[in-house]
Design a protein around this motif. Sequence first.
Motif, PDB file in Angstrom:
ATOM      1  N   ASN A   1       0.832  -1.207   0.000  1.00 59.00           N
ATOM      2  CA  ASN A   1       0.000   0.000   0.000  1.00 59.00           C
ATOM      3  C   ASN A   1       0.862   1.252   0.000  1.00 59.00           C
ATOM      4  N   VAL A   2       2.056   1.162   0.601  1.00 59.02           N
ATOM      5  CA  VAL A   2       2.982   2.305   0.632  1.00 59.02           C
ATOM      6  C   VAL A   2       3.700   2.425  -0.707  1.00 59.02           C
ATOM      7  N   LEU A   3       4.237   1.315  -1.201  1.00 64.66           N
ATOM      8  CA  LEU A   3       4.972   1.352  -2.463  1.00 64.66           C
ATOM      9  C   LEU A   3       4.079   1.788  -3.624  1.00 64.66           C
ATOM     10  N   GLU A   4       2.795   1.409  -3.570  1.00 63.17           N
ATOM     11  CA  GLU A   4       1.892   1.747  -4.666  1.00 63.17           C
ATOM     12  C   GLU A   4       1.112   3.031  -4.419  1.00 63.17           C
ATOM     13  N   ALA A   5       1.366   3.688  -3.291  1.00 61.63           N
ATOM     14  CA  ALA A   5       0.664   4.946  -2.987  1.00 61.63           C
ATOM     15  C   ALA A   5       0.866   6.013  -4.061  1.00 61.63           C
ATOM     16  N   PRO A   6       2.042   6.090  -4.723  1.00 57.14           N
ATOM     17  CA  PRO A   6       2.225   7.121  -5.761  1.00 57.14           C
ATOM     18  C   PRO A   6       1.509   6.830  -7.081  1.00 57.14           C
ATOM     19  N   LYS A   7       0.831   5.688  -7.207  1.00 64.07           N
ATOM     20  CA  LYS A   7       0.200   5.324  -8.476  1.00 64.07           C
ATOM     21  C   LYS A   7      -0.860   6.364  -8.856  1.00 64.07           C
ATOM     22  N   ASN A   8      -0.791   6.879 -10.086  1.00 69.37           N
ATOM     23  CA  ASN A   8      -1.779   7.876 -10.523  1.00 69.37           C
ATOM     24  C   ASN A   8      -2.972   7.193 -11.181  1.00 69.37           C
ATOM     25  N   LYS A   9      -3.911   7.992 -11.672  1.00 66.98           N
ATOM     26  CA  LYS A   9      -5.156   7.446 -12.229  1.00 66.98           C
ATOM     27  C   LYS A   9      -4.911   6.585 -13.470  1.00 66.98           C
ATOM     28  N   ASP A  10      -3.756   6.757 -14.113  1.00 68.48           N
ATOM     29  CA  ASP A  10      -3.416   5.957 -15.291  1.00 68.48           C
ATOM     30  C   ASP A  10      -2.617   4.703 -14.935  1.00 68.48           C
ATOM     31  N   GLY A  11      -2.362   4.518 -13.636  1.00 65.59           N
ATOM     32  CA  GLY A  11      -1.608   3.348 -13.192  1.00 65.59           C
ATOM     33  C   GLY A  11      -0.107   3.529 -13.223  1.00 65.59           C
ATOM     34  N   ASN A  12       0.358   4.760 -13.510  1.00 67.04           N
ATOM     35  CA  ASN A  12       1.801   5.017 -13.560  1.00 67.04           C
ATOM     36  C   ASN A  12       2.360   5.298 -12.168  1.00 67.04           C
ATOM     37  N   ILE A  13       3.577   4.843 -11.940  1.00 72.62           N
ATOM     38  CA  ILE A  13       4.289   5.106 -10.687  1.00 72.62           C
ATOM     39  C   ILE A  13       5.629   5.722 -11.049  1.00 72.62           C
ATOM     40  N   TYR A  14       5.828   6.959 -10.676  1.00 70.28           N
ATOM     41  CA  TYR A  14       7.045   7.666 -11.083  1.00 70.28           C
ATOM     42  C   TYR A  14       8.096   7.749  -9.979  1.00 70.28           C
ATOM     43  N   MET A  15       7.723   7.416  -8.750  1.00 71.51           N
ATOM     44  CA  MET A  15       8.690   7.390  -7.662  1.00 71.51           C
ATOM     45  C   MET A  15       8.259   6.359  -6.640  1.00 71.51           C
ATOM     46  N   LEU A  16       9.213   5.837  -5.901  1.00 72.82           N
ATOM     47  CA  LEU A  16       8.929   4.820  -4.897  1.00 72.82           C
ATOM     48  C   LEU A  16       9.395   5.289  -3.523  1.00 72.82           C
ATOM     49  N   PRO A  17       8.532   5.210  -2.521  1.00 73.06           N
ATOM     50  CA  PRO A  17       8.945   5.562  -1.149  1.00 73.06           C
ATOM     51  C   PRO A  17       9.863   4.472  -0.589  1.00 73.06           C
ATOM     52  N   LEU A  18      10.963   4.887   0.011  1.00 70.80           N
ATOM     53  CA  LEU A  18      11.850   3.944   0.690  1.00 70.80           C
ATOM     54  C   LEU A  18      11.441   3.773   2.145  1.00 70.80           C
ATOM     55  N   MET A  19      10.699   4.754   2.665  1.00 65.53           N
ATOM     56  CA  MET A  19      10.274   4.736   4.069  1.00 65.53           C
ATOM     57  C   MET A  19       8.781   5.037   4.164  1.00 65.53           C
ATOM     58  N   SER A  20       8.170   4.497   5.221  1.00 69.00           N
ATOM     59  CA  SER A  20       6.767   4.801   5.510  1.00 69.00           C
ATOM     60  C   SER A  20       6.730   5.964   6.502  1.00 69.00           C
ATOM     61  N   ARG A  21       6.769   7.171   5.979  1.00 66.30           N
ATOM     62  CA  ARG A  21       6.769   8.351   6.849  1.00 66.30           C
ATOM     63  C   ARG A  21       5.456   9.101   6.666  1.00 66.30           C
ATOM     64  N   PHE A  22       4.839   9.486   7.789  1.00 67.48           N
ATOM     65  CA  PHE A  22       3.547  10.141   7.743  1.00 67.48           C
ATOM     66  C   PHE A  22       3.347  10.918   9.041  1.00 67.48           C
TER      67      PHE A  22
END
Length: 448
Positions: free
Chosen positions: A156-177
């Motif tokens: 859920n963290v790694l795929e959080a950046p996924k946009n409406k087209d399903g693209n992921i342009y960056m990946l979080p290395l940490m779960s920071r919130f």
Amino acid sequence: MKKTLLATILILTILVGCTGNIQNSDEETLNLSKQKDEEDYIPPKMEGELTVSAMFEQEYLTIAAQKFMSKYPDVNIIINSYVRTEGDNVVGTSEEFSAESYRNQLNTKIMTGKAEDIIFTGHLPIHKYINMGVFEDLSNLLSLTPEINSDNYFMNVLEAPKNKDGNIYMLPLMSRFQVVSFDKHLVTDSGKKIEDGMTKISFGKAAEFAQQLVDNTSRKNTFLSQEEGASFLNYAFRDYFNEFIDMDKKKVNVGEKYISLLNHVKDLEDNGYFAAKGSIDFYNMEYYFAFNVDFDTQAAFFSLLPDTYTYAMPLSDANGNVYVNPSNSVGISSNSKNKELAWEFIKFLLSDEVQSLPSFYGLGVNKKGFENSVENIFKLYNRDEAVSKEEYRNLLEKWVMEINAYDINDPIISEFIWEESNKFFDGRQSAEESARILQAKISKYLNE
């Protein structure tokens, strides 16, 4: 390739809906399709030079690069940290260590085609860079990496950046919130309770509840929070960021709702809900702040201590989205000539080995790394053995599972909001004038 797999899944879904059963031949077809897709990614020759751009030097990144080069002697990794330390001195590539000067330097590299292969996204206008085509879409590479799955990672963290087209342009290395919590003394005084079943809370709802706490206590020196008016407004703005600004369509609607927010916070300020500027004296006086916004690992520990905070939960926006912080995320430059090699290094940054390093200071997105992060951070906080490690770990995991979005709030837009809000709270311009100027600034910026 991905479309083929999706089409296969869709066909199987339709068959299940019609018959309630999938035949063995269909299962074999799906397995063959998966195998074929997985064979499409051929790891590169582990040789060549990789460059990495980051605003700040990070020990775990330096160690990871050294370990990677030891594994693959024909690979050379150069980390270009804009701000780094040498002994007791802070040094960098410029005498000015501001985020703005870092962005200017990186922009020059991007425009001349000389940007690093891997870019840490902290302090950057991510959405604008995506629209400019700065980052490579990583969704395909991610799907072709079978070891990155829900057994090993918080997907859920790694795929959080996924946009409406399903693209992921960056990946979080940490779960920071960010986490909101409320003063336990004031909650007890007031007798007020958060509604049952809440697992996250927006800033607006938290502020409303905090106001009830302040209104229902007789304790002196009691305030909503340690924030001043302008800072408070910035958090409130983020509740409705997507209503104010449509980043995709480059449309801005900073009008009546923003004006209403400004006036509401000013009313709170005028009615004594914030401490006067410069009046806080923690050395000689006792204060009570109804609610607090803190970072994940610290908030979890303090919420488990007696007589501190209660009702701690992740901060969301008004729509219930809990955002992972972008400061420790990475993307691959679309102009990189070493994209596959860059992906191999990113996979290494996501590995057990790196995410379990003592210098890896945040909660790992790798589940084994997460356990090590909890262990190390817990030892740092729990010197008096006042908190159960199991409770601490379980609370953090529960919170991490709430993450469902990626914070692409542009730091330049944040600076605009801060500037115009401050002018209003300092009495230099009206709410209407602040809204008009902010509308113009953001519109111009988005359409440049």
